[in-house]
Every structure is written in structure tokens, then in C-alpha cells.
Design an enzyme around this catalytic site. Structure first.
Site, PDB file in Angstrom:
ATOM      1  N   VAL A  20     -45.762 -86.335 111.077  1.00 15.93           N
ATOM      2  CA  VAL A  20     -46.579 -87.274 110.294  1.00 15.93           C
ATOM      3  C   VAL A  20     -45.774 -88.514 109.944  1.00 15.93           C
ATOM      4  CG1 VAL A  20     -47.822 -87.612 108.120  1.00 15.93           C
ATOM      5  CG2 VAL A  20     -48.112 -85.474 109.396  1.00 15.93           C
ATOM      6  N   ARG A  45     -29.638 -83.642 107.871  1.00 14.38           N
ATOM      7  CA  ARG A  45     -29.548 -83.431 109.323  1.00 14.38           C
ATOM      8  C   ARG A  45     -29.813 -84.712 110.105  1.00 14.38           C
ATOM      9  NH1 ARG A  45     -32.507 -78.978 107.417  1.00 14.38           N
ATOM     10  NH2 ARG A  45     -34.435 -80.157 107.490  1.00 14.38           N
ATOM     11  N   SER A  46     -30.710 -85.552 109.576  1.00 17.93           N
ATOM     12  CA  SER A  46     -31.163 -86.724 110.346  1.00 17.93           C
ATOM     13  C   SER A  46     -30.488 -88.022 109.936  1.00 17.93           C
ATOM     14  CB  SER A  46     -32.673 -86.905 110.177  1.00 17.93           C
ATOM     15  OG  SER A  46     -33.340 -85.744 110.552  1.00 17.93           O
ATOM     16  N   ARG A 105     -52.134 -82.120  94.969  1.00 18.73           N
ATOM     17  CA  ARG A 105     -53.554 -82.397  95.251  1.00 18.73           C
ATOM     18  C   ARG A 105     -54.521 -81.927  94.178  1.00 18.73           C
ATOM     19  NH1 ARG A 105     -53.295 -80.330 101.384  1.00 18.73           N
ATOM     20  NH2 ARG A 105     -52.205 -82.121 102.286  1.00 18.73           N
ATOM     21  N   CYS A 135     -55.578 -82.397 106.171  1.00 19.07           N
ATOM     22  CA  CYS A 135     -56.155 -83.057 107.356  1.00 19.07           C
ATOM     23  C   CYS A 135     -57.576 -82.595 107.675  1.00 19.07           C
ATOM     24  CB  CYS A 135     -55.242 -82.837 108.563  1.00 19.07           C
ATOM     25  SG  CYS A 135     -54.612 -81.160 108.702  1.00 19.07           S
ATOM     26  N   SER A 165     -50.059 -79.887 116.185  1.00 24.56           N
ATOM     27  CA  SER A 165     -49.283 -80.957 115.539  1.00 24.56           C
ATOM     28  C   SER A 165     -49.416 -80.906 114.024  1.00 24.56           C
ATOM     29  CB  SER A 165     -49.720 -82.335 116.052  1.00 24.56           C
ATOM     30  OG  SER A 165     -51.080 -82.560 115.741  1.00 24.56           O
ATOM     31  N   HIS A 247     -57.846 -82.420 115.518  1.00 24.79           N
ATOM     32  CA  HIS A 247     -58.581 -81.273 114.973  1.00 24.79           C
ATOM     33  C   HIS A 247     -60.079 -81.408 115.267  1.00 24.79           C
ATOM     34  CE1 HIS A 247     -55.033 -80.004 113.002  1.00 24.79           C
ATOM     35  NE2 HIS A 247     -55.350 -80.176 111.727  1.00 24.79           N
TER      36      HIS A 247
END
Ligand code: A2P
Length: 338
Positions: A20, A45-46, A105, A135, A165, A247
């Protein structure tokens, strides 16, 4: 997009290396969101990894409490625990947080927003956080809103066909590796899914309550919150299918006031964010995830009068779950706030 006042904004993407997060960067760039600087954040890590942003490159930084100085909008998609910890930190630093995780949410002090449906709710955000819905819920409510306004929805029965995904970048890699193994006649060794996903369907969500999955309960609770109507009945079954992206949902809808497939098509033809595909069997002319992937609209097709329940309709709803189902919805919220 050019901001009327020529203003531009510092935008942080938390989870920028994820499925995302990458889509958020693409969406900001494609829609010409007026950015003065993009801050790409991910885990340790990134750190140092280079990501494309249009023709330029941005270097990923490790997320930390100091990451949000000077940030106007913080778009989060790094999982609920990251959002729970860092959402309030970003808001306190002055950013408007738009959170794609499930962390906030259902908090009564956090608006849950789909711009086509309830943008007004975003005005009241006492915690400085706006939540982006699940989603599956987003694409369903975009299709249902014009019908609800016209005839007041009583009951929804929805079955989903959800792409891999939605479970993240690593899940797509798992599907593709599994598919290769099956085609090569080798044993399948799942790395993300709880079993064989290639050439299979499964329900891979966490258990919620009463044998419903968490994903199914999200569709119930979030639909009611976004539509502002707790009387709407939602009967969900969520299913994962071996689709990479996009989806699909089969939706039965019953109303308090009269509705027909013809009337629903008329309403959907003019609905914001919706493309009505009105040729149920023509090849390529009904909604399909492979075509929806990489595009913005919610595609609605196969709109039919129900055969058993008078005044109810059935329809098929497809959208790119990473775009309208996540990144695009978040960026659209930010666009309407500036
Ligand atoms: P990283 O790539 O460094 O692990 P996906 O949903 O595709 O699995 O992506 C999840 C995103 O959330 C990735 O960008 C991932 O970063 C990020 N992420 C996961 N855990 C953390 C964390 N503890 N702190 C910051 N970012 C995180």
C-alpha cells in the site's frame, strides 16, 4: 493538482516499502498532489533503501518518534501496532494522520471516511487522526451510497473474492512462488498463507466472534459507521482468491423503499467514483479485477432484480484494493482537506 494558494505540503508515508505504501507514493505522484517533500518511512530493515517518486528518488528512513517534525500529512500503512504507537505521535507533532490500518477505525473520536460517502465526517477529528476503512468496505459503500440515499438500505448480503495484495507484498510473492511450484509439479511450501493459495480459495483471516472472521466483522461495523446508520443489516462472507490485485464482491441488497435493477443502474451511472458496466456477458465488459487493477474507479456490473425477494437487487462490484481500497482513498481525503 495545483493548490489554489500555490501552497505545497510535506507528506510522510509510513510503510513506504509495503504494497500500500508504494501505491501511496505512486498515487501522490500521479495525481500531482502538491508536495514540497515526501518522507518515506519504514522499519530499520529498509533504512537507506531508495524508492522512486516520479522521476526522482527518495531514501527510506527508519520510523522513529522524531520522524514527523514539519510533516503536514502522515499517511500510515504499516500495520495496526505501528499506527497505534506512532499515529498519536504524528498528530501531536502537527500532522493530519490518515491511517490505513484497523487501529483507529472504530474509535468514536476518529472519523472513518470515504470521500464519496461521508467527507463531512473528516471535519471533526479530535485526535488529529482520520481512519481509512477496510478495502472491501470502501468499494462496497461507494457502490451502495447512491442506492441508500434513494431507497434506504435494509439488508446487505455480501461475498468477497479478495486478492492476495490485500495481505501485503510478501503475500503476492508467496502466491506467485506457489503457482510456479504447482506448475512445475513441485510441493507447495507456503511462506505467508496458512496453506496452498495457488489454484485454491480460502478464508485466511483471524477469527472474530461467533465464527465470523475479523474481516467479516469489519465489513459489518465499518459499513454502519461510514453510512451513519446502525440499522443496516450486513451478512458477510469474506474469501481470498488467487488473484494478484483487485477485489470482487457479489452483493445482494434489500431496501426499505422500492428499488429495481433499472433504477439502481440509473443511480449508479451518475454516481461519483463509480463506473457502471452494463453488458453482463460481453467479454471484457463486466467488472473484472485484472482490468480494474491499476485504475481508480469502483466498477459495478451485473445489476439484476433479485428473483426471490421483490425490490431487492444483486450486483457485482470490483475495484483495485490497493488504490481505491487503500492508497487512493487516503490521498483523496488529503486532497479534499487542502
Ligand atoms: P519494511 O519493508 O521495512 O518491513 P506490507 O503490508 O506490504 O507487508 O508492508 C508493510 C509495511 O510496513 C512495510 O513498509 C514495512 O517496512 C512497514 N513496517 C512493518 N513493521 C514496521 C515497523 N515496526 N516500523 C516501521 N515500519 C514497519
Amino acid at each position: 493538482m495545483t493548490h489554489p494558494a500555490g501552497k505545497s505540503f510535506v507528506v510522510a508515508v509510513v510503510g513506504a516499502t509495503g504494497a500500500v505504501g508504494r501505491e501511496m507514493l505512486r498515487t501522490l505522484e500521479q495525481r500531482n498532489f502538491p508536495v514540497s517533500r515526501v518522507v518515506a518511512l519504514a522499519s530499520k530493515r529498509s533504512a537507506g533503501k531508495v524508492l522512486a517518486f516520479g522521476k526522482s528518488e527518495i531514501v527510506v528512513s527508519e520510523l522513529g518518534p522524531q520522524s514527523f517534525a514539519g510533516v503536514d500529512f502522515a499517511l500510515f500503512s504499516a500495520g495496526a501496532s505501528v499506527s497505534r504507537e506512532y499515529g498519536p505521535i504524528a498528530a501531536k507533532a502537527g500532522a493530519i494522520v490518515i491511517d490505513n490500518s484497523s487501529a483507529w477505525r472504530m474509535d468514536p473520536e476518529v472519523p472513518l471516511v470515504v470521500p464519496e460517502v461521508n467527507m463531512d465526517a473528516a471535519k471533526h477529528r479530535p485526535k488529529g487522526i482520520i481512519a481509512n476503512p477496510n478495502c472491501s468496505t470502501i468499494q462496497m459503500v461507494v457502490a451502495l451510497k447512491p442506492l441508500h440515499d434513494a431507497a434506504h438500505i435494509k439488508h446487505i448480503v455480501v461475498s468477497t473474492y479478495q486478492a492476495t495484495s490485500g495481505k501485503g507484498h510478501a503475500a503476492v510473492e508467496d502466491l506467485l512462488a506457489q503457482a510456479r511450484a504447482v506448475l512445475d509439479g513441485k510441493p507447495v511450501t507456503p511462506s505467508v498463507f496458512p496453506g496452498q493459495m495457488a489454484f485454491n480459495v480460502m478464508s485466511d483471516w483471524k477469527t472474530g466472534e461467533m465464527d465470523y472472521s475479523e474481516e467479516e466483522l469489519k465489513m459489518v461495523n465499518e459499513t454502519r459507521k461510514i453510512m451513519g446508520d446502525d440499522s443496516i443489516g450486513v451478512s458477510p462472507t469474506t474469501v481470498r482468491v488467487p488473484v494478484v490485485n483487485g477485489h470482487s464482491e457479489a452483493v445482494f441488497v434489500q431496501f426499505h423503499e422500492p428499488m429495481t435493477a433499472e433504477k439502481a443502474k440509473h443511480l449508479l451511472r451518475n454516481a461519483e467514483g463509480v463506473v457502471l458496466m452494463d453488458e453482463p456477458y460481453a467479454p471484457g465488459k463486466h467488472p473484472q479485477p485484472a482490468q480494474a487493477s491499476g485504475t481508480d474507479p469502483v466498477y459495478v456490473g451485473r445489476v439484476r432484480d433479485d428473483l426471490a425477494v421483490k425490490g431487492a437487487i444483486n450486483m457485482f462490484v470490483v475495484a483495485d484494493n490497493l488504490r481505491k481500497g487503500a492508497a487512493l482513498n487516503a490521498v483523496q481525503i488529503a486532497e479534499r482537506l487542502i
